[in-house]
Design a protein around this motif. Structure first.
Motif, PDB file in Angstrom:
ATOM      1  N   SER A 155       0.835  -1.216   0.000  1.00  0.00           N
ATOM      2  CA  SER A 155       0.000   0.000   0.000  1.00  0.00           C
ATOM      3  C   SER A 155       0.869   1.266   0.000  1.00  0.00           C
ATOM      4  O   SER A 155       0.503   2.293  -0.574  1.00  0.00           O
ATOM      5  CB  SER A 155      -0.942   0.008   1.208  1.00  0.00           C
ATOM      6  OG  SER A 155      -0.205  -0.246   2.385  1.00  0.00           O
ATOM      7  N   LEU A 177       2.088   1.676  -3.613  1.00  0.00           N
ATOM      8  CA  LEU A 177       1.006   2.158  -4.480  1.00  0.00           C
ATOM      9  C   LEU A 177       0.843   3.668  -4.315  1.00  0.00           C
ATOM     10  O   LEU A 177       0.521   4.379  -5.261  1.00  0.00           O
ATOM     11  CB  LEU A 177      -0.303   1.441  -4.137  1.00  0.00           C
ATOM     12  CG  LEU A 177      -0.373  -0.001  -4.657  1.00  0.00           C
ATOM     13  CD1 LEU A 177      -1.607  -0.708  -4.115  1.00  0.00           C
ATOM     14  CD2 LEU A 177      -0.384  -0.032  -6.193  1.00  0.00           C
ATOM     15  N   GLU A 227       1.682  -0.161  -9.753  1.00  0.00           N
ATOM     16  CA  GLU A 227       0.257  -0.499  -9.751  1.00  0.00           C
ATOM     17  C   GLU A 227      -0.047  -1.820 -10.480  1.00  0.00           C
ATOM     18  O   GLU A 227      -0.825  -2.638 -10.010  1.00  0.00           O
ATOM     19  CB  GLU A 227      -0.527   0.645 -10.396  1.00  0.00           C
ATOM     20  CG  GLU A 227      -1.962   0.666  -9.924  1.00  0.00           C
ATOM     21  CD  GLU A 227      -2.731   1.810 -10.572  1.00  0.00           C
ATOM     22  OE1 GLU A 227      -2.215   2.945 -10.581  1.00  0.00           O
ATOM     23  OE2 GLU A 227      -3.823   1.523 -11.074  1.00  0.00           O
ATOM     24  N   GLY A 237       1.441  -3.082  -6.170  1.00  0.00           N
ATOM     25  CA  GLY A 237       2.326  -2.526  -5.141  1.00  0.00           C
ATOM     26  C   GLY A 237       3.520  -3.412  -4.812  1.00  0.00           C
ATOM     27  O   GLY A 237       4.290  -3.087  -3.905  1.00  0.00           O
TER      28      GLY A 237
END
Ligand SMILES: Cc1ncc(COP(=O)(O)O)c(C=O)c1O
Length: 407
Positions: free
Chosen positions: A48, A51, A58, A62
């Motif tokens: 996360s 990302l 993406e 991630g």
């Protein structure tokens, strides 16, 4: 003439490792599958974060991961009936454009998580995108990360540390390319240039880190964290092969070709591959004729206690990532039971191989990665499925790449 005689004359050789064991016989390795699991889980936790700060991750949700590419044009030139050739595109890995993005980024993340935990900074109700927040950067700026490198490890550690907000110093050996140093400096990384080779740069980094209690030294010669980060690659390969419908077995193993410098990167990948594919994979390293440190250590049984300079070699090669005179302290011993063999290649072959990748597949890679082509050029160790692990070159500026052909 024996193999050592040929090595001393810097002649290309192929060495088959007769001490290799079957996977069922392997025990007492210095690292276990648990450490790979832990690494895979930690990288997943940080997905996360990537990302948020690196949108180019993406397509891999991630994760720092590369594609497996079916090299149909190389196949036309090199493959016999039923043989397939794949390229593992670590040269395109985000942030560092080399295999060093795997282990290097992983070790920095592990250290960041540890520092954040010790300082009770992590909010358990939120995901790790929180590592991009200002408070984390402020915290990390009190810590220093130090590494010695021939270029690519420095690039990966330097870039990742800078993204998180660490103060970071990279000790570069005399082989390191100017554009790599420039890129790091542009990103706020301190680059110290050394006149000596890789071992000297590592030694200086280690010494500097020992003088600062808030410093973390990333030890390319000894680090199990780097190793675990590289090993995760194998897990993801399994899925990629199944997407191409590739079948393999102990009777029809996959052959994997990996360029080797100090040994951590390729060694970690081999260990990871063995935990997944067992005897259904055969692994080969490739080293430059002037820097065959892993081969020398394995053939003599002296491992890190012998350097290529001691047999009269220069450790000078255009494959900067592989310009290492003394191997890792633990990888060679581990490879005695896991590795199938080692090739050495000349700089002239590396140039031909770079040209071959470019003219067949329109791929511009650095000399270290091009070394993998020996596996299919030599031919004898080829299997039905062959994977050339392209370890770097994605960030090399085009004019730099062209310079190799003007030597
Ligand atoms: C492009 C490339 N390939 C392969 C390697 C070899 O990795 P290791 O030194 O961990 O053996 C390196 C090392 O820097 C590299 O830069």
């Amino acid at each position: 003439m024996g193999i050592l005689g040929k090595m001393k004359k810097a002649e290309p050789v192929f060495w088959q490792n007769d001490a290799k064991k079957s996977w069922a016989e392997i025990k007492d390795l210095p690292i276990s599958i648990n450490e790979i699991d832990e690494a895979a889980q930690r990288l997943q936790r940080f997905a996360s974060f990537f990302l948020k700060v690196r949108p180019e991750t993406e397509s891999k949700n991630g994760l720092i991961e590369s594609d497996l590419f079916h090299a149909k044009n190389l196949e036309k030139q090199y493959a016999r009936t039923n043989e397939q050739i794949f390229l593992k595109r670590d040269d395109r890995l985000p942030i560092a454009g080399s295999i060093k993005a795997r282990g290097g980024i992983y070790e920095v993340l592990k250290f960041a998580e540890q520092v954040a935990m010790e300082n009770t900074m992590i909010d358990p109700t939120k995901d790790y995108a929180q590592f991009a927040n200002k408070q984390f950067k402020e915290l990390f700026s009190n810590y220093e990360i130090i590494v010695g490198s021939t270029g690519n490890l420095g690039l990966s550690i330097g870039m990742m540390s800078a993204i998180l907000g660490f103060s970071v110093t990279v000790h570069m050996s005399n082989d390191a390319k100017q554009w790599k140093k420039d890129q790091l400096r542009e990103n706020g990384v301190t680059v110290v240039e050394h006149a000596g080779d890789y071992s000297k740069a590592v030694e200086r980094g280690r010494q500097e880190a020992s003088e600062n209690k808030n410093a973390h030294f990333i030890d390319d010669e000894n680090s199990m964290d780097l190793f675990a980060g590289y090993a995760v690659a194998a897990r993801r390969l399994e899925d990629q092969l199944s997407q191409y419908g590739v079948q393999y077995s102990e009777q029809k193993p996959i052959s994997v070709y990996l360029p080797c410098g100090v040994g951590g990167g390729p060694g970690g990948v081999v260990f990871g591959l063995k935990t997944i594919f067992g005897d259904a994979v055969k692994c080969y390293f490739i080293e430059p004729v002037q820097s065959p440190c892993m081969l020398l250590g394995m053939v003599t049984g002296k491992h890190h206690q012998i350097s290529v300079q001691e047999i009269g070699l220069t450790n000078l090669t255009i494959a900067d990532g592989l310009a290492v005179g003394t191997p890792s302290k633990f990888v060679g011993e581990m490879m005695m039971s896991l590795l199938d063999g080692i090739f050495t290649v000349t700089d002239d072959q590396l140039i031909q191989f770079m040209d071959c990748f470019h003219s067949n597949e329109a791929i511009m890679i650095e000399p270290s990665a091009a070394a993998t082509l020996i596996g299919i050029d030599h031919g004898e160790t080829m299997s039905n499925t062959n994977i050339l692990w392209l370890t770097g070159g994605g960030l090399v500026p085009q004019n730099e790449w062209e310079q190799y052909f003007k030597r």
